[in-house]
Design a protein around this motif. Structure first.
Motif, short mmCIF file in Angstrom:
data_model
loop_
_atom_site.label_atom_id
_atom_site.label_comp_id
_atom_site.label_asym_id
_atom_site.label_seq_id
_atom_site.Cartn_x
_atom_site.Cartn_y
_atom_site.Cartn_z
N ARG A 39 -17.11 -1.13 -14.42
CA ARG A 39 -18.21 -0.62 -15.24
C ARG A 39 -17.72 -0.03 -16.55
O ARG A 39 -18.50 0.59 -17.27
N GLY A 40 -16.45 -0.17 -16.84
CA GLY A 40 -15.93 0.24 -18.14
C GLY A 40 -15.35 1.63 -18.21
O GLY A 40 -14.90 2.05 -19.28
N ALA A 41 -15.35 2.38 -17.09
CA ALA A 41 -14.81 3.73 -17.12
C ALA A 41 -13.29 3.71 -17.09
O ALA A 41 -12.67 2.81 -16.51
N ALA A 42 -12.68 4.70 -17.73
CA ALA A 42 -11.23 4.90 -17.62
C ALA A 42 -10.97 5.72 -16.35
O ALA A 42 -11.60 6.75 -16.14
N VAL A 43 -10.06 5.25 -15.51
CA VAL A 43 -9.85 5.87 -14.21
C VAL A 43 -8.42 6.38 -14.07
O VAL A 43 -7.46 5.63 -14.31
N THR A 44 -8.29 7.65 -13.69
CA THR A 44 -7.01 8.24 -13.34
C THR A 44 -7.07 8.68 -11.89
O THR A 44 -8.06 9.28 -11.47
N VAL A 45 -6.04 8.38 -11.13
CA VAL A 45 -5.95 8.83 -9.74
C VAL A 45 -4.79 9.82 -9.63
O VAL A 45 -3.65 9.50 -9.98
N VAL A 46 -5.10 11.02 -9.20
CA VAL A 46 -4.08 12.04 -8.97
C VAL A 46 -3.82 12.07 -7.47
O VAL A 46 -4.69 12.46 -6.68
N THR A 47 -2.63 11.65 -7.06
CA THR A 47 -2.37 11.46 -5.64
C THR A 47 -0.92 11.74 -5.32
O THR A 47 -0.22 12.44 -6.08
N THR A 48 -0.44 11.21 -4.21
CA THR A 48 0.89 11.51 -3.70
C THR A 48 1.80 10.29 -3.74
O THR A 48 1.35 9.15 -3.82
N THR A 49 3.09 10.55 -3.65
CA THR A 49 4.06 9.47 -3.51
C THR A 49 3.88 8.86 -2.12
O THR A 49 3.82 9.58 -1.12
N PRO A 50 3.79 7.53 -2.02
CA PRO A 50 3.55 6.91 -0.71
C PRO A 50 4.68 7.19 0.27
O PRO A 50 5.83 7.40 -0.13
N PRO A 51 4.38 7.19 1.57
CA PRO A 51 5.43 7.36 2.57
C PRO A 51 6.34 6.14 2.62
O PRO A 51 6.00 5.07 2.09
N ALA A 52 7.47 6.29 3.29
CA ALA A 52 8.45 5.21 3.32
C ALA A 52 7.91 3.95 3.98
O ALA A 52 8.32 2.84 3.62
N HIS A 53 6.98 4.11 4.94
CA HIS A 53 6.49 2.93 5.66
C HIS A 53 5.35 2.21 4.94
O HIS A 53 4.88 1.18 5.41
N ALA A 54 4.88 2.73 3.81
CA ALA A 54 3.78 2.07 3.09
C ALA A 54 4.26 0.74 2.50
O ALA A 54 5.43 0.61 2.12
N PRO A 55 3.38 -0.26 2.43
CA PRO A 55 3.77 -1.54 1.82
C PRO A 55 4.23 -1.35 0.38
O PRO A 55 3.69 -0.51 -0.35
N ARG A 56 5.23 -2.10 -0.01
CA ARG A 56 5.79 -1.99 -1.36
C ARG A 56 5.01 -2.90 -2.31
O ARG A 56 5.36 -4.05 -2.53
N VAL A 57 3.92 -2.38 -2.84
CA VAL A 57 3.11 -3.13 -3.79
C VAL A 57 2.90 -2.27 -5.03
O VAL A 57 2.86 -1.04 -4.94
N PRO A 58 2.79 -2.87 -6.20
CA PRO A 58 2.61 -2.09 -7.42
C PRO A 58 1.23 -1.45 -7.49
O PRO A 58 0.27 -1.94 -6.87
N ASP A 59 1.11 -0.37 -8.25
CA ASP A 59 -0.19 0.25 -8.47
C ASP A 59 -1.07 -0.68 -9.31
O ASP A 59 -0.56 -1.52 -10.06
N PRO A 60 -2.40 -0.52 -9.20
CA PRO A 60 -3.30 -1.34 -10.02
C PRO A 60 -2.97 -1.17 -11.51
O PRO A 60 -2.76 -0.05 -11.99
N ILE A 61 -2.92 -2.28 -12.24
CA ILE A 61 -2.48 -2.21 -13.63
C ILE A 61 -3.52 -1.56 -14.53
O ILE A 61 -3.19 -1.08 -15.62
N ASP A 62 -4.79 -1.56 -14.11
CA ASP A 62 -5.83 -1.02 -14.98
C ASP A 62 -6.27 0.38 -14.56
O ASP A 62 -7.28 0.88 -15.04
#
Length: 400
Positions: A39-62
């Motif tokens: 919908r055109g909004a700028a989005v920032t996510v304030v969160t945590t570093t993933p745990p070691a067992h989380a899948p190794r995938v890049p963050d969303p580019i947008d």
């Protein structure tokens, strides 16, 4: 708010969970972020570093994802008062010194209270994403009355300060109103699953193996030991049959001990796997196991596990509380039984017979179609984004 009107507006999502963590909450927030960006909004996510067992995938580019380390328990979860505080304590400063027009706070209520304070200081508005009711959770865990009272007060404050509340079901909405939330501010947006990942097209890892599968959190609220006890009753009848568990949780150790005592070597614990791998195991199963222990405060829950199985076209074997059972029965998704090993064992026998006769495969397409129509996570994310952006157009006034 239209995409044109939302363009240039900034929304910050504050949550201890975000993709790629493997959890329903992380998936919901990922869908919300996509809906807001669409919908055109700028989005920032304030969160945590993933745990070691989380899948190794890049963050969303947008999406601008800002991560910091956080304390986690032995299982890698941000679960417990100290762990929550390790995220909440620095959150206020992270919220104060960045631009945003509206904020979304994910549970627990302590996080929402920090966001409420930042919103008050910045003269902004916030939305509370209520996936469940935390007061019910601490009651279910047998917490002392002072702890329950404190949680109830915090949850009420989080709800009353929010310009909008996102609820995942009518049952959760009812509980939120009971806690004092203004029903006019609640948007019941539903819950869902990624029907592109979870689909009948997933390729089973072991196509010739017969097994029941349990995926996701293993907690006091699910009490999935009922499935191991039931399996123990039929294991001798079906010597080739296995149970497979994927995920983790507070009772995993107890489940491993019970399995080794009742059916040694027949229950496999596969740990945390990424969504595509989980979908593949669900797709190949005789049935997916889902439970909510009745009478401990979570009777209103509709577990996401049910939606994941339906999206793959795999039958659900649900044990426990009536709301979750009614969903399975009414939509024709599989078997719903009492929370009792004998009843579960009988349902296992019926599902094995349906798989052998070809009935389960015949119904696969219709079950997956139900999921695409009713529980698409993309649709849920779009509804959530609409509700959040409505706050920016003056849809509701924040509480004092």
């Amino acid at each position: 708010m239209s995409a044109r009107a939302a363009k240039g507006r900034a929304v910050v999502i504050a949550s201890r969970l975000f993709v790629p963590e493997v959890s329903a909450g992380a998936f919901r927030l990922g869908a919300l972020a996509r809906g807001l960006r669409g919908r055109g909004a700028a989005v920032t996510v304030v969160t945590t570093t993933p745990p070691a067992h989380a899948p190794r995938v890049p963050d969303p580019i947008d999406v601008d994802v800002r991560r910091l380390p956080v304390l986690r328990d032995r299982g890698g979860n941000v679960r417990g008062y100290v762990q929550y505080a390790s995220f909440d304590a620095p959150l206020l400063f992270r919220m104060l010194f960045r631009r945003w027009d509206a904020a979304v706070a994910e549970s627990p209520p302590t996080t929402a209270l920090v966001v409420r304070a930042a919103a008050a200081l910045r003269r902004r508005r916030y939305v509370y994403y209520a996936a469940d009711v935390w007061t019910d959770g601490v009651i279910a865990m047998g917490a002392a009355k002072p702890v329950v009272s404190l949680m109830r007060a915090m949850e009420r404050a989080a709800l009353r300060g929010a310009a909008r509340i996102l609820s995942v079901s009518a049952e959760v909405t009812e509980r939120l109103v009971g806690l004092g939330a203004d029903p006019r501010r609640i948007a019941t947006i539903g819950n869902g699953i990624d029907t592109e990942v979870f689909s009948p097209d997933a390729v089973p890892p072991e196509p010739d193996e017969r097994y029941f599968v349990y995926t996701g959190t293993m907690s006091e609220w699910q009490q999935p030991d009922v499935f191991i006890r039931a399996f123990g009753l039929i294991a001798d009848e079906f010597p080739d049959l296995r149970l497979r568990f994927f995920g983790q949780g507070a009772v995993e150790g107890e489940l491993r001990t019970l399995a080794e005592r009742l059916v040694p070597g027949r229950v496999v614990f596969g740990g945390v796997v990424d969504p595509s791998r989980s979908a593949a195991w669900i797709r190949g199963a005789v049935a997916a196991l889902v439970s909510i222990a009745p009478g401990i405060g979570y009777d209103f829950a509709r577990p996401t596990k049910t939606y994941a199985a339906a999206a793959c076209g795999t039958p659900v074997l649900f044990a426990g509380a009536e709301v979750g059972g009614a969903l399975v029965r009414d939509a024709g998704l599989g078997e719903a039984t009492a929370f009792d090993p004998e009843a579960v064992a009988a349902a296992m026998r019926r599902l094995l017979a349906e798989a052998a006769s070809g009935e389960s495969e015949r119904l696969r397409s219709s079950r997956a179609g139900w999921a695409r129509e009713h529980v698409s996570l993309t649709a849920v994310g779009d509804r959530a984004a609409t509700a959040v952006l409505d706050v920016l157009s003056g849809g509701d006034e924040a509480a004092s």
